[in-house]
Design a protein around this motif. Structure first.
Motif, PDB file in Angstrom:
ATOM      1  N   SER A  45       0.850  -1.187   0.000  1.00 35.61           N
ATOM      2  CA  SER A  45       0.000   0.000   0.000  1.00 35.61           C
ATOM      3  C   SER A  45       0.887   1.239   0.000  1.00 35.61           C
ATOM      4  CB  SER A  45      -0.907   0.011   1.233  1.00 35.61           C
ATOM      5  OG  SER A  45      -1.527   1.278   1.396  1.00 35.61           O
ATOM      6  N   SER A  46       0.424   2.282  -0.673  1.00 29.40           N
ATOM      7  CA  SER A  46       1.188   3.531  -0.673  1.00 29.40           C
ATOM      8  C   SER A  46       1.295   4.110   0.733  1.00 29.40           C
ATOM      9  CB  SER A  46       0.529   4.548  -1.617  1.00 29.40           C
ATOM     10  OG  SER A  46      -0.802   4.824  -1.215  1.00 29.40           O
ATOM     11  N   ARG A  47       0.420   3.665   1.647  1.00 29.15           N
ATOM     12  CA  ARG A  47       0.494   4.136   3.033  1.00 29.15           C
ATOM     13  C   ARG A  47       1.822   3.765   3.681  1.00 29.15           C
ATOM     14  NH1 ARG A  47      -2.677   1.379   6.152  1.00 29.15           N
ATOM     15  NH2 ARG A  47      -3.383  -0.158   4.624  1.00 29.15           N
ATOM     16  N   ALA A  48       2.488   2.757   3.126  1.00 31.11           N
ATOM     17  CA  ALA A  48       3.753   2.296   3.711  1.00 31.11           C
ATOM     18  C   ALA A  48       4.824   3.366   3.651  1.00 31.11           C
ATOM     19  CB  ALA A  48       4.226   1.033   2.993  1.00 31.11           C
ATOM     20  N   TYR A  49       4.813   4.168   2.596  1.00 30.73           N
ATOM     21  CA  TYR A  49       5.886   5.153   2.423  1.00 30.73           C
ATOM     22  C   TYR A  49       5.401   6.592   2.463  1.00 30.73           C
ATOM     23  CZ  TYR A  49       4.154   5.061  -2.422  1.00 30.73           C
ATOM     24  OH  TYR A  49       3.350   5.108  -3.540  1.00 30.73           O
ATOM     25  N   GLU A  50       4.120   6.822   2.579  1.00 32.52           N
ATOM     26  CA  GLU A  50       3.608   8.189   2.523  1.00 32.52           C
ATOM     27  C   GLU A  50       3.940   8.979   3.789  1.00 32.52           C
ATOM     28  OE1 GLU A  50      -0.150   7.307  -0.484  1.00 32.52           O
ATOM     29  OE2 GLU A  50      -0.438   7.319   1.692  1.00 32.52           O
ATOM     30  N   HIS A  51       4.297  10.235   3.594  1.00 31.17           N
ATOM     31  CA  HIS A  51       4.511  11.157   4.700  1.00 31.17           C
ATOM     32  C   HIS A  51       3.191  11.282   5.470  1.00 31.17           C
ATOM     33  CE1 HIS A  51       4.984  15.068   6.712  1.00 31.17           C
ATOM     34  NE2 HIS A  51       6.292  14.879   6.607  1.00 31.17           N
ATOM     35  N   PRO A  52       3.221  11.353   6.799  1.00 32.20           N
ATOM     36  CA  PRO A  52       1.973  11.387   7.575  1.00 32.20           C
ATOM     37  C   PRO A  52       0.976  12.457   7.126  1.00 32.20           C
ATOM     38  CG  PRO A  52       3.828  11.069   9.037  1.00 32.20           C
ATOM     39  CD  PRO A  52       4.398  11.298   7.674  1.00 32.20           C
ATOM     40  N   ALA A  53       1.443  13.667   6.803  1.00 36.35           N
ATOM     41  CA  ALA A  53       0.530  14.731   6.373  1.00 36.35           C
ATOM     42  C   ALA A  53      -0.081  14.399   5.019  1.00 36.35           C
ATOM     43  CB  ALA A  53       1.265  16.065   6.307  1.00 36.35           C
ATOM     44  N   ASP A  54       0.705  13.827   4.125  1.00 36.24           N
ATOM     45  CA  ASP A  54       0.214  13.396   2.821  1.00 36.24           C
ATOM     46  C   ASP A  54      -0.790  12.263   2.993  1.00 36.24           C
ATOM     47  OD1 ASP A  54      -0.044  12.660   0.121  1.00 36.24           O
ATOM     48  OD2 ASP A  54       1.792  11.468   0.143  1.00 36.24           O
ATOM     49  N   SER A 113      15.422   5.031   9.573  1.00 39.10           N
ATOM     50  CA  SER A 113      14.353   4.792  10.543  1.00 39.10           C
ATOM     51  C   SER A 113      13.957   3.317  10.600  1.00 39.10           C
ATOM     52  CB  SER A 113      13.118   5.621  10.188  1.00 39.10           C
ATOM     53  OG  SER A 113      12.495   5.112   9.014  1.00 39.10           O
ATOM     54  N   ARG A 114      13.262   2.981  11.668  1.00 42.22           N
ATOM     55  CA  ARG A 114      12.752   1.611  11.840  1.00 42.22           C
ATOM     56  C   ARG A 114      11.663   1.314  10.805  1.00 42.22           C
ATOM     57  NH1 ARG A 114       8.791  -0.779  15.227  1.00 42.22           N
ATOM     58  NH2 ARG A 114       9.296  -2.925  15.815  1.00 42.22           N
ATOM     59  N   ASP A 115      10.888   2.341  10.435  1.00 42.58           N
ATOM     60  CA  ASP A 115       9.817   2.143   9.452  1.00 42.58           C
ATOM     61  C   ASP A 115      10.377   1.641   8.125  1.00 42.58           C
ATOM     62  OD1 ASP A 115       7.900   2.986  11.231  1.00 42.58           O
ATOM     63  OD2 ASP A 115       7.853   5.053  10.496  1.00 42.58           O
ATOM     64  N   PHE A 116      11.473   2.239   7.673  1.00 41.18           N
ATOM     65  CA  PHE A 116      12.080   1.816   6.411  1.00 41.18           C
ATOM     66  C   PHE A 116      12.604   0.387   6.515  1.00 41.18           C
ATOM     67  CE2 PHE A 116      16.029   1.449   3.841  1.00 41.18           C
ATOM     68  CZ  PHE A 116      15.461   1.523   2.591  1.00 41.18           C
TER      69      PHE A 116
END
Length: 378
Positions: free
Chosen positions: A26-35, A276-279
């Motif tokens: 999902s694009s949510r995986a890499y999207e900036h929180p505000a985006d 980051s841990r997210d990446f």
């Protein structure tokens, strides 16, 4: 791990270098929180797609498609084959089933964009193709494919249309103000969407140094022997932390008319995310899937966005952001801090004397007020 053939979903003839593939990502995986919060809200909005499809008759999308088809070079196995391989590879890695058409447009200015309402199209300029090496270009194409996967092309097209419309109705004061208010809001969102797409480019290229070099070249041209990534990132640190409140205000004014963040800022943001841990979780195969998008909570997305901004403000070294943090924390003597932050602007930059020339030291005034306040509290 992808195999060498990649013949699924039409993604054949892609480069053979082994990169991780993110099936169903999902694009949510890499999207900036505000985006992400803005996109989740728009996707949940009832009738949103219908409204914008109705708008398509007013937008110059068909004209743009015909323009690129007639006056640019369409990337294929016969034309710019190496770019076509990178495009297919990017779509395979991000699991974008339909490969969008891509054009090379004659323009010495390095640039790329993803536009379109019904179907996205990608355009890169000759200036960009000539500037970047293969790995740097792969990150850029991944960036544009990330825009396509996130659905950014829709809002980019609207932004282009409204910007053009604002110029045409500039002679109507209220009409222009109303349109520019929307354009300003869209630009703020789009700047965040660029940070999202930079992350998508890193997921596709899987080479953080190539991503850094590409941004550095966009800023300073094809002179790598004269540039240094660490020094370039140090510029971003200086930009954020340097100056006083006047510089903070100027930063805001400088960025308002832009659709993209400044390149040093983009490089610093991408490096931070790459560490980051997210990446790392995404690279390990732990990421949200597209099939779960319909269950995404708008409230949770906005809460995450608000949390991100709060954290960013608290950790920021910018003088204005520090002042905002102090106000939120109930710090005293804000008047004196604002005066010092503006560097004695009223008195031409001097820290001694008031604006009226009274000759009283500002620090002594601040200490006297603090003592008076303590006596009052006692």
């Amino acid at each position: 791990m992808p195999d060498d053939s990649h013949e699924q979903n039409g993604h054949e003839n892609v480069p053979s270098r082994q990169r991780r593939r993110f099936e169903g990502i999902s694009s949510r995986a890499y999207e900036h929180p505000a985006d992400r919060s803005a996109l989740v809200a728009l996707r949940k909005l009832s009738g949103f797609d219908t409204v914008f499809k109705a708008l398509s008759g007013l937008l110059p999308e068909r004209s743009l498609r015909l323009l690129f088809l007639s006056d640019s070079v369409r990337v294929s196995d016969q034309q710019f084959a190496h770019l076509n391989d990178m495009l297919r590879d990017a779509c395979y890695i991000l699991d974008l089933e339909k490969v969008p058409p891509m054009y090379v447009n004659q323009d010495p200015q390095p640039n790329a964009m993803c536009i379109g309402l019904d179907e996205p199209i990608i355009v890169v300029t000759t200036g960009l193709v000539e500037l970047l090496d293969e790995e740097e270009m792969r990150a850029v194409i991944g960036h544009e494919v990330g825009h396509a996967l996130s659905g950014h092309s829709v809002y980019r097209t609207i932004l282009l249309f409204l910007t053009s419309l604002a110029l045409k109705v500039a002679w109507i004061p209220l009409g222009n103000l109303a349109i520019m208010a929307i354009v300003t809001a869209l630009r703020e969102w789009f700047r965040k969407s660029e940070l999202s797409a930079d992350r998508a480019g890193l997921l596709v290229g899987q080479d953080v140094q190539a991503s850094m070099r590409g941004l550095m070249k966009i800023a300073g041209g094809n002179h790598l022997h004269e540039m240094n990534v660490d020094a370039f990132l140090a510029q971003a640190e200086e930009y954020e932390a340097g100056g006083d409140l006047r510089d903070s205000v100027l930063k805001i004014l400088n960025v308002l008319p832009r659709s993209h963040p400044f390149t040093t800022v983009r490089a610093a943001e991408l490096k931070k995310w790459a560490e980051s841990r997210d990446f790392q979780r995404i690279m390990d195969g732990h990421y949200p899937r597209r099939g779960e998008d319909k269950d995404t909570s708008v409230t949770d997305s906005f809460r995450e966005s608000a949390s991100h901004y709060t954290s960013s403000v608290k950790s920021s070294k910018d003088p204005l952001m520090k002042l905002v943090t102090d106000i939120a924390g109930g710090a005293g003597d804000l008047g004196g801090r604002v005066r010092r932050g503006f560097g004695g602007f009223a008195s031409g930059g001097s820290n001694t004397g008031s604006a009226s020339g009274g000759g009283t030291d500002t620090a002594q005034e601040d200490r006297r007020r603090d003592e008076d306040r303590r006596r009052d509290e006692e």
